[in-house]
Design a protein around this motif. Structure first.
Motif, PDB file in Angstrom:
ATOM      1  N   UNK A   1      32.752  42.805  51.428  1.00  0.00           N
ATOM      2  CA  UNK A   1      33.732  44.004  50.998  1.00  0.00           C
ATOM      3  C   UNK A   1      34.149  44.289  49.830  1.00  0.00           C
ATOM      4  N   UNK A   2      34.171  45.694  49.682  1.00  0.00           N
ATOM      5  CA  UNK A   2      34.368  46.248  48.302  1.00  0.00           C
ATOM      6  C   UNK A   2      33.072  46.826  48.039  1.00  0.00           C
ATOM      7  N   UNK A   3      32.643  46.791  46.545  1.00  0.00           N
ATOM      8  CA  UNK A   3      31.598  47.146  46.047  1.00  0.00           C
ATOM      9  C   UNK A   3      30.418  46.416  45.398  1.00  0.00           C
ATOM     10  N   UNK A   4      30.034  45.407  46.194  1.00  0.00           N
ATOM     11  CA  UNK A   4      29.052  44.345  45.464  1.00  0.00           C
ATOM     12  C   UNK A   4      27.967  45.029  44.983  1.00  0.00           C
ATOM     13  N   UNK A   5      27.304  46.022  45.397  1.00  0.00           N
ATOM     14  CA  UNK A   5      26.060  46.595  44.704  1.00  0.00           C
ATOM     15  C   UNK A   5      26.559  46.913  43.287  1.00  0.00           C
TER      16      UNK A   5
END
Ligand SMILES: O=C[C@H](O)COP(=O)(O)O
Length: 245
Positions: free
Chosen positions: A95-99
Motif C-alpha cells: 500500500x502507498x508508494x513503495x517504488x
C-alpha cells in the motif's frame, strides 16, 4: 551457511543475548510496532560500545513503522544511518508508494549505507515475482528480508517453503543478502536453513514465545544450538560483554 539475527528491545538486553552468539544484533523495539525504532542516541551508544568487541556481531537497526511515502521513509533512514550502524532496515508494504520510497533511498545506498528491505510476507502476495526485488537491487540495496507485520501467525503460514525458496533464489540472483523471519520457532530452523538464506531472524522465540517479554537467555541458547545443529558449524567463541551504561 545460514547465520542468525536476534532482535533486542533495549540496551539492557544486549548482555543477555551476546553469549548465544548471534551473527547480527538487530536493534528494534517490538513494543513500538513490527519495526519499532530505538532512540537514535541509544543506537549510536550501542555502535560505540560494541565497536571494541572482538568478533562482534554486526548491528542492524530499524527505522520504525512509517507510511509508504518518500518524505516519511527517507529522512528516517538517513537519521538511523548517521548512527554508524552496519545495516539500516526499512519495511515495505504494497500500500502507498513503495517504488517511490525505494527510489528515494538510492542516494543513501550510493553513499555506502547498507540498506535492507523488510518485505512483509503477510501483506505481499506469496510470489517473489510480485515483490520489488529488481527495483531494490537497482537502487543499491544490500539485502532483502521476508518478515511478517502481524505476529499471530508465523512466516510459513503465509508462504509455503517452495515460495520461500523462490524468494531466496530470486533475491540472491539479484545480488542481495537474504533473510527470513516472522515468529520463527526452533522447529522451523531445519526446513528454513535447508533453503540457504543468509540468515534467519528471531525475536519471539528468544523470549520464550512472547516477543514483548524480555530475552530469556535459555531460550536464546536453544535457538543458537538449533542453528548450530542445522549448519553443522562450530559454535562461535563467546564474546566479552559490553559495559553497561
Ligand atoms: O527481524 C526479526 C524479527 O525481530 C523477528 O521477530 P519475531 O520472531 O518475533 O517475528
Amino acid at each position: 551457511m545460514t547465520g542468525w539475527l536476534a532482535s533486542v528491545a533495549d540496551r539492557a538486553e544486549i548482555p543477555l543475548i551476546l553469549p548465544a552468539g548471534p551473527d547480527i544484533l538487530d536493534l528494534k523495539d517490538p513494543a513500538a510496532g513490527a519495526l519499532g525504532a530505538w532512540a537514535v542516541d541509544d543506537i549510536a551508544a550501542t555502535v560505540r560500545e560494541l565497536a571494541a568487541l572482538p568478533d562482534r556481531p554486526r548491528l542492524s537497526a530499524t527505522i520504525g513503522d512509517h507510511p509508504m511515502r518518500p518524505d516519511a521513509v527517507e529522512p528516517a533512514a538517513r537519521w538511523i544511518a548517521a548512527t554508524g550502524v552496519d545495516f539500516v532496515k526499512i519495511g515495505f508494504a504494497p500500500d502507498g508508494a513503495p517504488d517511490r520510497c525505494i527510489d528515494a533511498l538510492a542516494p543513501l545506498a550510493a553513499d555506502g549505507v547498507q540498506l535492507v528491505a523488510v518485505l512483509f510476507a503477510d501483506l505481499w502476495p506469496p510470489d517473489p515475482g510480485c515483490l520489488p526485488i529488481d527495483r531494490l537491487a537497482s537502487a543499491g540495496f544490500r539485502g532483502a528480508m521476508l518478515d511478517t507485520a502481524g505476529k499471530r501467525h508465523g512466516l510459513r503460514h503465509h508462504w509455503h517453503d517452495a515460495q520461500l525458496s523462490s524468494f531466496v533464489c530470486c533475491a540472491r540472483a539479484h545480488g542481495l543478502l537474504t533473510g527470513l523471519a516472522g515468529s520463527l520457532r526452533a522447529a522451523d530452523i531445519p526446513a528454513l536453513s535447508a533453503l540457504s538464506p543468509d540468515y534467519l531472524g528471531f525475536r519471539g522465540a528468544l523470549c520464550g514465545g512472547e516477543r514483548t517479554a524480555g530475552i530469556d537467555p535459555q531460550a536464546a541458547a536453544r535457538i543458537a544450538a538449533a542453528m548450530t545443529g542445522s549448519s553443522g558449524a562450530t559454535p562461535p567463541p563467546r564474546p566479552s560483554q559490553p559495559s553497561r551504561s
